[in-house]
Each structure stands twice: as structure tokens, then as C-alpha cells.
Motif scaffolding. Structure first.
Motif, PDB file in Angstrom:
ATOM      1  N   GLU A  94      37.438 -29.114  42.660  1.00 26.23           N
ATOM      2  CA  GLU A  94      38.411 -30.199  42.859  1.00 26.23           C
ATOM      3  C   GLU A  94      39.335 -29.916  44.040  1.00 26.23           C
ATOM      4  OE1 GLU A  94      40.254 -30.591  39.050  1.00 26.23           O
ATOM      5  OE2 GLU A  94      38.475 -31.551  38.209  1.00 26.23           O
TER       6      GLU A  94
ATOM      7  N   ILE B 291      34.238 -26.210  38.277  1.00 28.90           N
ATOM      8  CA  ILE B 291      34.685 -27.597  38.451  1.00 28.90           C
ATOM      9  C   ILE B 291      36.140 -27.628  38.916  1.00 28.90           C
ATOM     10  CG2 ILE B 291      35.222 -29.746  37.209  1.00 28.90           C
ATOM     11  CD1 ILE B 291      32.582 -29.325  35.679  1.00 28.90           C
TER      12      ILE B 291
ATOM     13  N   ARG C  60      31.412 -23.080  33.956  1.00 22.74           N
ATOM     14  CA  ARG C  60      31.510 -24.511  34.277  1.00 22.74           C
ATOM     15  C   ARG C  60      32.946 -24.914  34.587  1.00 22.74           C
ATOM     16  NH1 ARG C  60      28.926 -25.888  28.965  1.00 22.74           N
ATOM     17  NH2 ARG C  60      26.702 -26.256  29.342  1.00 22.74           N
TER      18      ARG C  60
ATOM     19  N   ARG D 205      20.964 -35.622  34.121  1.00 21.79           N
ATOM     20  CA  ARG D 205      21.616 -34.323  34.301  1.00 21.79           C
ATOM     21  C   ARG D 205      20.586 -33.278  34.702  1.00 21.79           C
ATOM     22  NH1 ARG D 205      25.558 -34.488  28.982  1.00 21.79           N
ATOM     23  NH2 ARG D 205      26.850 -36.228  29.706  1.00 21.79           N
TER      24      ARG D 205
ATOM     25  N   ASN E  34      29.079 -34.121  31.689  1.00 20.21           N
ATOM     26  CA  ASN E  34      29.367 -35.403  32.345  1.00 20.21           C
ATOM     27  C   ASN E  34      29.524 -35.257  33.853  1.00 20.21           C
ATOM     28  OD1 ASN E  34      29.285 -36.818  29.983  1.00 20.21           O
ATOM     29  ND2 ASN E  34      31.496 -36.643  29.606  1.00 20.21           N
ATOM     30  N   GLU E  35      30.170 -34.163  34.269  1.00 13.00           N
ATOM     31  CA  GLU E  35      30.420 -33.969  35.719  1.00 13.00           C
ATOM     32  C   GLU E  35      29.243 -33.243  36.365  1.00 13.00           C
ATOM     33  OE1 GLU E  35      32.057 -32.507  33.235  1.00 13.00           O
ATOM     34  OE2 GLU E  35      34.216 -32.635  33.483  1.00 13.00           O
ATOM     35  N   CYS E  36      28.053 -33.615  35.985  1.00 12.25           N
ATOM     36  CA  CYS E  36      26.852 -32.886  36.425  1.00 12.25           C
ATOM     37  C   CYS E  36      26.737 -32.816  37.961  1.00 12.25           C
ATOM     38  CB  CYS E  36      25.623 -33.562  35.827  1.00 12.25           C
ATOM     39  SG  CYS E  36      24.109 -32.762  36.300  1.00 12.25           S
ATOM     40  N   LYS E  37      26.899 -33.944  38.608  1.00 14.18           N
ATOM     41  CA  LYS E  37      26.746 -33.968  40.073  1.00 14.18           C
ATOM     42  C   LYS E  37      27.795 -33.061  40.736  1.00 14.18           C
ATOM     43  CE  LYS E  37      27.982 -37.646  42.364  1.00 14.18           C
ATOM     44  NZ  LYS E  37      28.049 -39.051  42.750  1.00 14.18           N
ATOM     45  N   GLU E  38      29.040 -33.178  40.260  1.00 15.93           N
ATOM     46  CA  GLU E  38      30.123 -32.369  40.844  1.00 15.93           C
ATOM     47  C   GLU E  38      29.871 -30.880  40.591  1.00 15.93           C
ATOM     48  OE1 GLU E  38      30.582 -35.065  38.980  1.00 15.93           O
ATOM     49  OE2 GLU E  38      31.290 -36.399  40.585  1.00 15.93           O
ATOM     50  N   LEU E  39      29.386 -30.560  39.402  1.00 16.10           N
ATOM     51  CA  LEU E  39      29.125 -29.146  39.092  1.00 16.10           C
ATOM     52  C   LEU E  39      28.012 -28.598  39.996  1.00 16.10           C
ATOM     53  CD1 LEU E  39      29.662 -26.629  37.443  1.00 16.10           C
ATOM     54  CD2 LEU E  39      28.217 -27.542  35.618  1.00 16.10           C
TER      55      LEU E  39
END
Ligand code: SF4
Length: 233
Positions: free
Chosen positions: A20, A16, A12, A138, A179-184
Motif C-alpha cells: 500500500e 499487503i 500476506r 485467485r 480478496n486482495e489477490c491481484k494486489e498480493l
């Protein structure tokens, strides 16, 4: 030896961080996208390169600006519009069914996971996308790309299934439960397109190689680990 949880945490964190700096820019990733654009884009993206969909995107959404306009389209008309994108019969039928479901619900989309489960909004992948983008839950966008990375990284298998099995669904759900589910989720897709390619994955440039089971197994034969550990993106 790493536990499974720390192995997942490593995956993860690295995806992530990589995302970025290396994320791809697509119209459906614009924060101002409507739920309609997000869901329909997922249908357009199935089994199709994201770059191809990006060049088709404007054409489609200028023609069908809303659920209502899509619901007024005939199946034949949709097939014609989708011809240049490929898989047009299957895709047109899927959009047609989604539009009928929208009509049947008098324009109301499912508001809970239960309502989504009971709806006729397509296969599991699409329901997961709906959960992620519309219900803000999520949920994993587990397609062949994410499946390929996970099969290689976790299981050392160089294979991917068109329909990932139940175990992989559960594993993917666990992995994107952050929390960063969409980005992951997007990071998986972009990493699969740029590094963990279907053929000839760029293992020597991969920041996951240290803990990747596939690299560990096949590296003994094919790769120079010395270089791999010194040239990470
Ligand atoms: Fe994919 Fe190779 Fe990276 Fe493993 S080391 S995740 S197989 S690119």
C-alpha cells in the motif's frame, strides 16, 4: 512456534501493508488496461525488468493496438519490433502463437478455467496470469521472484527455480487465495525487486524477517538480529 497457517497469514498481511505504501506504478497496473494489454504485458515482462518493459510499453502498444492488429503481424516483424527489449526470438514466437490462438478462436478468448486449460495460450505462468486478470480468479503469478521469497521465507532455501515445482505452485495458490489477490501478487513482485533481492537481500530492513526461515538460519552467522528487529520499513 507459529503454525504454517499463521506464518502465511503474517506473510500476506505484511506484504499487503507494505505494498500500500511502496507499490510501483506501471502502465499495465492502470485499472483501465484492456485484457489484451494485460496479457501481452505479461509476455513482455517474462525474464525482464519491469522498468525496462515500462519504457518499451508505449512503443509496442501504439504499433499493435489490439488482438486483431497483433494477429496480422508476421513473426519476422515481431522479432524486429522486440529486438530492443531482448529475448526477441523467444518472445516474438510466443506472441505469434498467442495471436494465432486468438485467430483460431475467432476472437473469442477462453471464458472458463477449463477452456483456458485446453487452449494454446502458453505456459503455466501465462495461464495463471490470464486466470487472474481476465477470468478474475485467485491465481498466483508464480515466477522466479515470488518463488525466491517463498523458498527463503518458508523453506530457508536461498535458491529459486526457473520453473517452480508443483508443490510450490500449490503453496502459492493457497497463499494468494484472498480478496486482495491481484494486489498480493503484485506485492510479491515489488518486494522481490526492492527488499528480497536476488543477491544480497535486505534482510535487516525486511518486515518479514521475524518469521523468515532463511533469515533465522543465516542470521545466526551473518546478521545482527537486534538491528533487524528495530528497523523495519
Ligand atoms: Fe527475504 Fe531476507 Fe526478508 Fe527473508 S528476511 S524475506 S530472505 S529479505
Amino acid at each position: 512456534m507459529l503454525t504454517q497457517n499463521s506464518n502465511i497469514a503474517f506473510l500476506r498481511k505484511n506484504l499487503i501493508q507494505w505494498f500500500e505504501k511502496n507499490k510501483r506504478d506501471f502502465p499495465w497496473r492502470d485499472p483501465n488496461c484492456s485484457n489484451y494489454q494485460l496479457i501481452i504485458s505479461e509476455v513482455l515482462l517474462q525474464r525482464t525488468r519491469a522498468e525496462t518493459v515500462a519504457s518499451f510499453y508505449r512503443h509496442f502498444f501504439e504499433k499493435y493496438k489490439s488482438w486483431e492488429e497483433l494477429a496480422n503481424a508476421t513473426l519476422e516483424e515481431l522479432e524486429e519490433v522486440l529486438k530492443s527489449l531482448g529475448l526477441f526470438r523467444r518472445r516474438a514466437l510466443r506472441l505469434f502463437k498467442i495471436a494465432r490462438e486468438f485467430q483460431k478462436r475467432n476472437g473469442n478468448l477462453p471464458k472458463t478455467s477449463r477452456q483456458l486449460e485446453d487452449s494454446n495460450l502458453g505456459a503455466l505462468y501465462l495461464k495463471n496470469a490470464f486466470e487472474l486478470f481476465v477470468l478474475k480468479k485467485r491465481s498466483p503469478l508464480l515466477d522466479v521472484n515470488m518463488d525466491r521469497i517463498l523458498e527463503r521465507y518458508l523453506n530457508g532455501k536461498n535458491s529459486s527455480k526457473n520453473r517452480p515445482d508443483r508443490n510450490m505452485q500449490a503453496m502459492a495458490r493457497k497463499i494468494v487465495n484472498v480478496n486482495e489477490c491481484k494486489e498480493l501478487n503484485w506485492a510479491f513482485l515489488d518486494y522481490a525487486a526492492k527488499i528480497c533481492l536476488s543477491n544480497n537481500p535486505k534482510c535487516l530492513d525486511c518486515r518479514l524477517s521475524k518469521n523468515c526461515k532463511y533469515f533465522d538460519l543465516s542470521g545466526k552467522i551473518n546478521f545482527s538480529k537486534t538491528r533487524a528487529l528495530t528497523t523495519k520499513l
